[in-house]
Design a protein around this motif. Structure first.
Motif, mmCIF file in Angstrom:
data_model
loop_
_atom_site.group_PDB
_atom_site.id
_atom_site.type_symbol
_atom_site.label_atom_id
_atom_site.label_comp_id
_atom_site.label_asym_id
_atom_site.label_seq_id
_atom_site.Cartn_x
_atom_site.Cartn_y
_atom_site.Cartn_z
ATOM 1 N N VAL A 261 0.832 -1.201 0.000
ATOM 2 C CA VAL A 261 0.000 0.000 0.000
ATOM 3 C C VAL A 261 0.868 1.253 0.000
ATOM 4 O O VAL A 261 0.617 2.205 -0.757
ATOM 5 N N GLU A 262 1.897 1.256 0.827
ATOM 6 C CA GLU A 262 2.752 2.444 0.906
ATOM 7 C C GLU A 262 3.488 2.684 -0.417
ATOM 8 O O GLU A 262 3.660 3.831 -0.834
ATOM 9 N N GLN A 280 -7.449 4.857 1.041
ATOM 10 C CA GLN A 280 -7.048 5.330 2.370
ATOM 11 C C GLN A 280 -7.580 4.404 3.452
ATOM 12 O O GLN A 280 -6.885 4.126 4.448
ATOM 13 N N ARG A 283 -5.398 1.421 3.574
ATOM 14 C CA ARG A 283 -4.136 1.778 4.242
ATOM 15 C C ARG A 283 -4.306 1.740 5.759
ATOM 16 O O ARG A 283 -3.464 1.193 6.485
#
Length: 397
Positions: A261-262, A280, A283
């Motif tokens: 995800v990052e 988001q 995340r």
């Protein structure tokens, strides 16, 4: 001028000694790069009645050289064919002369003659790979994909045996042949050669697409495919990032999900467009589950509970969780213990595959290769193991 004198004697029979003299003068003209004059003189010598086989051979040698230099391919090929058929051609010159003839036929796109002469050249021991390439191309241009594939595969394997790299062009032509022949397994074989020797992302993407699109592909391996896409830079943003992170969370590897995800946010694949809020939320969920997993792994009883289980599944999974957090020593030990304990349902090859991946992530390349190359099983496991093995061999070389 020699040519004028020859015309003045057009219907006369030139003595042999004059032929010898004329040939010597013609050689001088050839050295001077007067190719048209050479060809004109040789046409006059053609009318001499008492030429010997040796005279004919030398005339055609000169004609072949002059016509080639002048760009007169039809005249050159006829002359070379006479030269090759002559008993006066030295054995050492036979294959080089045939090679030149094949090149001229290739230049004029006479596929049938390329096939004829290139086949003879190879049958008589010729080894120039360019002739093999011309032969393969002639087969392809003639629509004979089976013979083209045979020649190209032979050339690829010969290059590898000699420690050389098969050319990208050669492999792509072979892939085209197998596509035309409808041989899906052979197409995969070529793609594996392409990612081994040329490593472009598009080849990795197509290769992984093909294994994942197999009718019998086991969806339990989808995360392992995505892991390889991630390492080869072939995740298709943004859906692949979302899918990989989601599958990693479902499998109990939130640290892996967080990394994916990052990376997606960092390179702009995630966090934009109409799904930005969903990205988001993913995340946040991955970060929360990572913190929970870290607390679980920090407890001394975690490994003990896994070791007490009836089978090795928990140990293997727990070990991979440690690996995804960077604790390779502990993670690999638990994975090895889990596989040794057994009882991995019907998927022991899946566990071996992930152990090989873990070795690779830990930087233990030799162990990774040894483990991955011996993956068996059905539903894409063996193919995927082989692809991971290729990546392990080539990624750092």
């Amino acid at each position: 001028m020699l040519a004028q004198a020859a015309r003045n004697r057009a219907e006369e029979s030139m003595p042999i000694r004059d032929i010898a003299s004329a040939l010597q003068e013609t050689r001088e003209l050839l050295k001077a790069r007067k190719h048209k004059e050479v060809l004109a003189t040789l046409r006059e010598l053609d009318r001499v009645a008492d030429r010997t086989p040796r005279d004919v051979f030398e005339i055609e040698q000169l004609r072949a050289a002059a016509a080639t230099a002048a760009g007169d391919v039809p005249v050159a090929v006829k002359a070379y064919e006479v030269v090759i058929a002559s008993a006066h051609l030295l054995p050492a010159d036979r294959l080089p002369t045939m090679r030149t003839l094949v090149g001229l036929h290739h230049q004029s796109r006479d596929h049938a003659r390329v096939i004829l002469w290139a086949s003879r050249y190879l049958k008589e021991g010729g080894a120039d790979p360019q002739v093999g390439a011309w032969l393969s191309q002639a087969y392809v241009d003639s629509g004979d994909y089976a013979n083209a594939a045979r020649e190209l595969q032979r050339a690829v394997q010969a290059s590898e045996r000699a420690g050389q790299t098969p050319s990208e062009e050669q492999l792509l032509l072979l892939q085209k042949c197998y596509v035309q022949l409808g041989d899906a397994s052979a197409v995969v074989w070529v793609l594996e050669k392409l990612v081994t020797h040329h490593r472009h992302k598009r080849y990795w993407s197509e290769l992984l697409d093909r294994v994942q699109n197999r009718p019998d592909f086991g969806q339990r391996l989808a995360l392992d495919v995505l892991r390889l896409r991630w390492l080869t830079g072939t995740l298709r943003a943004p859906d692949d990032y979302v899918e990989m992170a989601t599958l990693a969370l479902q499998a109990g590897f939130p640290s892996e999900a967080v990394k994916v995800v990052e990376q997606g946010f960092a390179n702009g694949s995630l966090g934009k467009g109409p799904q930005a809020n969903e990205h988001q939320a993913l995340r946040s969920r991955a970060t929360r589950q990572q913190a929970e997993m870290q607390q679980t792994l920090a407890r001394p009883e975690a490994a003990a509970s896994a070791a007490a289980a009836r089978d090795g599944i928990w140990l293997a999974n727990l070990g991979f969780a440690y690996v995804t957090q960077g604790d390779f020593a502990k993670g690999l030990l638990l994975m090895e213990q889990g596989i040794q304990k057994g009882g991995l349902a019907d998927k022991p090859q899946d566990a071996k595959l992930r152990l090989g991946i873990a070795y690779l992530l830990a930087g233990q390349k030799d162990k990774a290769i040894e483990t991955l190359k011996n993956i068996g099983g059905l539903h894409g496991a063996a193919d995927l193991g082989r692809m991971w093995s290729i990546y392990a061999r080539t990624a750092a070389s």
